[in-house]
Design an enzyme around this catalytic site. Sequence first.
Site, PDB file in Angstrom:
ATOM      1  N   GLU A  49       0.638  -1.425  -0.005  1.00  0.00           N
ATOM      2  CA  GLU A  49       0.047   0.207  -0.135  1.00  0.00           C
ATOM      3  C   GLU A  49       1.010   1.076  -0.190  1.00  0.00           C
ATOM      4  O   GLU A  49       1.937   1.163   0.728  1.00  0.00           O
ATOM      5  CB  GLU A  49      -1.118  -0.079   0.922  1.00  0.00           C
ATOM      6  CG  GLU A  49      -2.070   0.805   1.270  1.00  0.00           C
ATOM      7  CD  GLU A  49      -2.945   0.674   0.023  1.00  0.00           C
ATOM      8  OE1 GLU A  49      -4.025   0.903  -0.031  1.00  0.00           O
ATOM      9  OE2 GLU A  49      -3.541  -0.863  -0.379  1.00  0.00           O
ATOM     10  N   ASP A  60      -3.962  11.928   7.358  1.00  0.00           N
ATOM     11  CA  ASP A  60      -3.033  11.391   7.997  1.00  0.00           C
ATOM     12  C   ASP A  60      -2.019  12.076   9.532  1.00  0.00           C
ATOM     13  O   ASP A  60      -2.727  12.756   9.612  1.00  0.00           O
ATOM     14  CB  ASP A  60      -1.761  11.311   7.302  1.00  0.00           C
ATOM     15  CG  ASP A  60      -1.589  10.710   5.586  1.00  0.00           C
ATOM     16  OD1 ASP A  60      -3.190   9.354   5.739  1.00  0.00           O
ATOM     17  OD2 ASP A  60      -1.703  10.981   4.666  1.00  0.00           O
TER      18      ASP A  60
END
Length: 268
Positions: A49, A60
Amino acid sequence: MERYESLFAQLKERKEGAFVPFVTLGDPGIEQSLKIIDTLIEAGADALELGIPFSDPLADGPTIQNATLRAFAAGVTPAQCFEMLALIRQKHPTIPIGLLMYANLVFNKGIDEFYAQCEKVGVDSVLVADVPIEESAPFRQAALRHNVAPIFICPPNADDDLLRQIASYGRGYTYLLSRAGVTGAENRAALPLNHLVAKLKEYNAAPPLQGFGISAPDQVKAPIDAGAAGAISGSAIVKIIEQHINEPEKMLAALKVFVQPMKAATRS
């Protein structure tokens, strides 16, 4: 897309789950980033990924934001990321490669052109983190036109309607969220999501991989025991890169030491 199908079939035969690491392409520089990816695969990663550095990464936490900043500091561009992807694919013809990214990067190229480029370099799936499923039509249609699996996030509070949509539109795998919030190894994964896994299976969704807060072997084992197809670990891996930023060889050794027991935890 077929690479995911054959991976999950092989793992099922071997009674294993998938261990999938996440890293940002180009962190901390192109050459070391390619070595990191080779090391992850050698240590047992079943699929990759990968993030493309983006200036405003909403989902994030600080660890992965720092990875993005390091890649930017090294001057890494989306065009170079695609060159890296082509190299990774050439070297590793069978491993599934997924991109985890943001809509702006797709728009910058033009949606169709972006997925065409993914197909050309051998990317298997794309998860666009900031596009909700109800706005996903242009993305998923372009993805399917170019043999790229559109990946959707299944949050822990998903209702029946959402689960049906995910099952109907998603391909490759389903990104099962351990908990709400941003990524990060500090926040351990919540309880196994047995009921969601059961529902996704019932609706024939793509196999679920659990992500967010996966930083120890027991957190890889728990979702697999609950029926998930595997686990994705990002922040814990990126943290190792950060810790050994000035010692490239030590970094690779530490990554190996981290990944091997994580992969071992997928074997029943």
